[in-house]
Design an enzyme around this catalytic site. Structure first.
Site, PDB file in Angstrom:
ATOM      1  N   HIS A  48       0.838  -1.211   0.000  1.00  0.00           N
ATOM      2  CA  HIS A  48       0.000   0.000   0.000  1.00  0.00           C
ATOM      3  C   HIS A  48       0.861   1.244   0.000  1.00  0.00           C
ATOM      4  CE1 HIS A  48      -3.272   2.733   1.353  1.00  0.00           C
ATOM      5  NE2 HIS A  48      -4.039   1.834   0.782  1.00  0.00           N
ATOM      6  N   ILE A  54       1.753   4.794   1.404  1.00  0.00           N
ATOM      7  CA  ILE A  54       0.798   5.629   2.136  1.00  0.00           C
ATOM      8  C   ILE A  54       0.143   4.757   3.200  1.00  0.00           C
ATOM      9  CG2 ILE A  54      -1.348   6.954   1.984  1.00  0.00           C
ATOM     10  CD1 ILE A  54      -0.583   7.589  -0.930  1.00  0.00           C
ATOM     11  N   GLY A  57      -5.912   4.605   5.448  1.00  0.00           N
ATOM     12  CA  GLY A  57      -6.781   5.401   6.320  1.00  0.00           C
ATOM     13  C   GLY A  57      -7.444   4.578   7.411  1.00  0.00           C
ATOM     14  N   VAL A  58      -7.821   3.351   7.084  1.00  0.00           N
ATOM     15  CA  VAL A  58      -8.472   2.513   8.098  1.00  0.00           C
ATOM     16  C   VAL A  58      -7.534   2.232   9.261  1.00  0.00           C
ATOM     17  CG1 VAL A  58     -10.122   1.482   6.513  1.00  0.00           C
ATOM     18  CG2 VAL A  58      -7.939   0.359   6.884  1.00  0.00           C
ATOM     19  N   GLU A  62      -7.958   3.019  13.131  1.00  0.00           N
ATOM     20  CA  GLU A  62      -7.691   1.971  14.123  1.00  0.00           C
ATOM     21  C   GLU A  62      -6.766   2.483  15.227  1.00  0.00           C
ATOM     22  OE1 GLU A  62      -7.505  -1.501  16.339  1.00  0.00           O
ATOM     23  OE2 GLU A  62      -8.953  -0.976  14.783  1.00  0.00           O
TER      24      GLU A  62
END
Length: 146
Positions: A48, A54, A57-58, A62
């Site tokens: 990723h 990067i 976002g999840v 978290e």
């Protein structure tokens, strides 16, 4: 106020899924501030995205949820691992990502209690890189006996 070893008393997560490196401020029942040092060695950077890493976002959300769980535990005077509780992410609202988080960034994770009742708490959470907002969200966490 809490180092990486002490954090493990409040989170059931272990490598590679502990996303909080240090807690630097705690105002029990009100707010918490911590940091996540984002390094190029993070396992998620392998996919990723290769050549343009990067932080997903999840995983930022978290990290904020883990901070919220730590604050909820401290505010209630329990250690989930010892006392048999787990704080689950029960909901999120108004989540927005404002800038990418990349290797070398230090995420400052700030969570403030906006509502608390029995086994659930709602938080306003923000993740910053320096003084720049990277993510904002409202999170709901709920404790369950395991």
């Amino acid at each position: 106020m809490l180092d990486a070893i002490q954090i493990q008393e409040y989170l059931p997560h272990r490598y590679p899924f502990v996303l909080v490196d240090r807690v630097i401020e705690i105002d029990s029942g009100n707010s918490i501030v911590g940091v996540k040092n984002v390094t190029v060695n993070e396992p998620f950077f392998q996919g990723h995205f290769p050549g343009n890493p990067i932080m997903p976002g999840v995983l930022i959300v978290e990290a904020l949820a883990q901070m919220s769980g730590i604050l909820a535990s401290i505010s209630r005077g329990i250690k989930p691992v010892e006392d048999g509780y787990i704080y689950y992410l029960a909901g999120m609202d108004k989540t927005r990502f404002k800038r990418p988080v990349v290797p070398g960034d230090v995420l400052r994770l700030v969570c403030e209690v906006t509502h608390s009742r029995r086994d659930t708490s709602k938080f306003l959470c923000n993740a910053y890189v320096g003084d720049v907002l990277a993510c904002t969200t409202e999170l709901l966490v709920a404790a369950r006996k395991v």
